[in-house]
Structure formats: structure tokens, C-alpha cells
Design an enzyme around this catalytic site. Structure first.
Site: not given
Ligand code: DX5
Ligand code: ZN
Length: 217
Positions: A175, A33
Site C-alpha cells: 500500500d 480499499h
Molecule cells: C496511505 C493510504 C493508501 C493510499 C494509497 O496512507 O493507506 O492506501 O490511499 O494511495 P497512493 O496509491 O496514491 O499512494
Molecule cells: Zn491504505
């Protein structure tokens, strides 16, 4: 069925990007991702097209590119050329979402739509058959490491109902703030893909964390 696991490279060590991409290559991660933030659509700037290209140079897994940017329609081809296989645009950033989805597919990519926490899944009813993946944001986009919003489970179930009702093949991605506590509940509610940033990269053994997220969800 085990979910697709898409670790977010946003939580990697940017000074060791190649090392962390290789870690994902040799793990049970399915996708990588890639979070693109422009400082306008979201209050943070991550990285752009050249870094995506650099990730792609080493990645052996599909790049799932999440565009948290204004006017995403202007950058689709650049990200496709930089290696994106799945491109998600934000519902809130698209005045002509249907056209943008056709543009993504015209480039040979899978088309995703991301929804901010305040955006109802019901807004996608008329276009669901044209969407390969809906990314339900379970935090406000812009930063890694935030707290999971509990209301997400209901959104997943409601979206699943729409997909079934419309006989669509759309996948559901979650996400933000995903961890081993909420992952099994998300999959039970209908999630197909789990993105995890901090939970993977801040853990002692990221490969093991990916494997257990996949097996225990
Ligand atoms: C947030 C992003 C996510 C983020 C997720 O704006 O779109 O993809 O990287 O990170 P975690 O799992 O740490 O919440
Ligand atoms: Zn993301």
C-alpha cells in the site's frame, strides 16, 4: 498468478463517490480499499463509518478497510456493520494484537495487520498464522500520492520467507505509491495484493489502468 488489485477510494472524487464506486464495479478491480484516518494515528483525517456505509451501498466488490486509527479495537464492529470484509489494523496501534485479530475474525471478517515503513516484518513471526493478510506500507500512512519506498521489496521477500517457514496462508498486500514500474517487481518478490490510489484515479482511463496493472504485474 495475477495479483489482486485493490484501488484506493481515497483518490476518488468524493463529490462523485457513487460514480467512482460504480467505475470500480465495472472494472477488473478485485477489492475496494477504504482508508480510514483519524488525525491522531496519522496526521490527516479522511472519512469515517457513514461514508464507508455509503460506499458499501453501491459497491459490488469486497471492502478492504485499512484502519489508520488509534484504538481500532473499539470500532471493529462498526466497520463490519458498515460493510467491511477485510479489516486491517496497524501493528503500531495495537497493544494486544492477537486479541484484536481474534475480534476481527469473530465478526466474520478477514484479519489484516498493517506495518508502517519503520516496523520490521520479523515482529509478526509469533502471530503470522493468525493473520489473513499483512499490509506492508510502502509510504508513511496518512496521504495518497507519495513516493514509493524502495526498501519495500526486501520487506516483501523477508515476510514471504516467514510465511513459508511457518506454513501460513497469509497474503501480502502493498500500500502506497504503487505504479506500473514497481508492481511487477513487487509481485515477483511475493506480493499478492496491490493497492493503488493516485496511479488509478489520476490516470486518463482508470479502468484501463486497473486492467494493465493486473495483467502486467
Ligand atoms: C496511505 C493510504 C493508501 C493510499 C494509497 O496512507 O493507506 O492506501 O490511499 O494511495 P497512493 O496509491 O496514491 O499512494
Ligand atoms: Zn491504505
Amino acid at each position: 498468478m495475477n495479483p489482486i488489485i485493490a484501488p484506493s477510494i481515497l483518490a476518488a472524487d468524493f463529490a462523485n463517490l457513487q460514480r467512482d464506486v460504480e467505475l470500480l464495479n465495472s472494472s477488473e478491480a478485485d477489492w475496494i480499499h477504504v482508508d480510514i484516518m483519524d488525525g491522531i494515528f496519522v496526521p490527516n483525517i479522511s472519512f469515517g463509518i457513514p461514508v464507508c456505509e455509503a460506499i458499501n451501498k453501491h459497491a459490488q466488490k469486497p471492502l478492504d478497510v485499512h484502519l489508520m486509527i488509534e484504538n481500532p479495537q473499539n470500532y471493529l464492529e462498526a466497520f463490519q456493520k458498515a460493510g467491511a470484509e477485510i479489516i486491517s489494523v496497524h501493528y503500531e496501534a495495537c497493544n494486544h494484537l492477537h486479541r484484536t485479530l481474534q475480534q476481527i475474525k469473530g465478526l466474520g471478517c478477514e484479519a489484516g495487520v498493517a506495518l508502517n515503513p519503520h516496523t520490521s516484518v520479523s515482529l509478526l513471526e509469533d502471530v503470522i498464522s493468525d493473520i489473513d493478510m499483512v499490509c506492508i506500507m510502502s509510504v508513511n500512512p496518512g496521504f495518497g500520492g507519495q513516493k514509493f519506498i524502495e526498501r519495500t521489496y526486501e520487506k516483501v521477500s523477508a515476510l514471504k520467507e516467514i510465511i513459508i517457514k511457518r506454513n501460513a496462508k497469509t497474503l501480502i498486500e502493498i500500500d502506497g505509491g504503487v505504479n506500473s514500474d514497481n508492481a511487477p517487481k513487487l509481485v515477483k518478490a511475493g506480493a499478492d495484493i496491490l493497492v493503488a490510489g493516485s496511479f488509478v484515479f489520476k490516470s486518463e482511463d482508470p479502468a484501463k489502468t486497473i486492467s494493465s496493472l493486473k495483467k502486467n504485474s
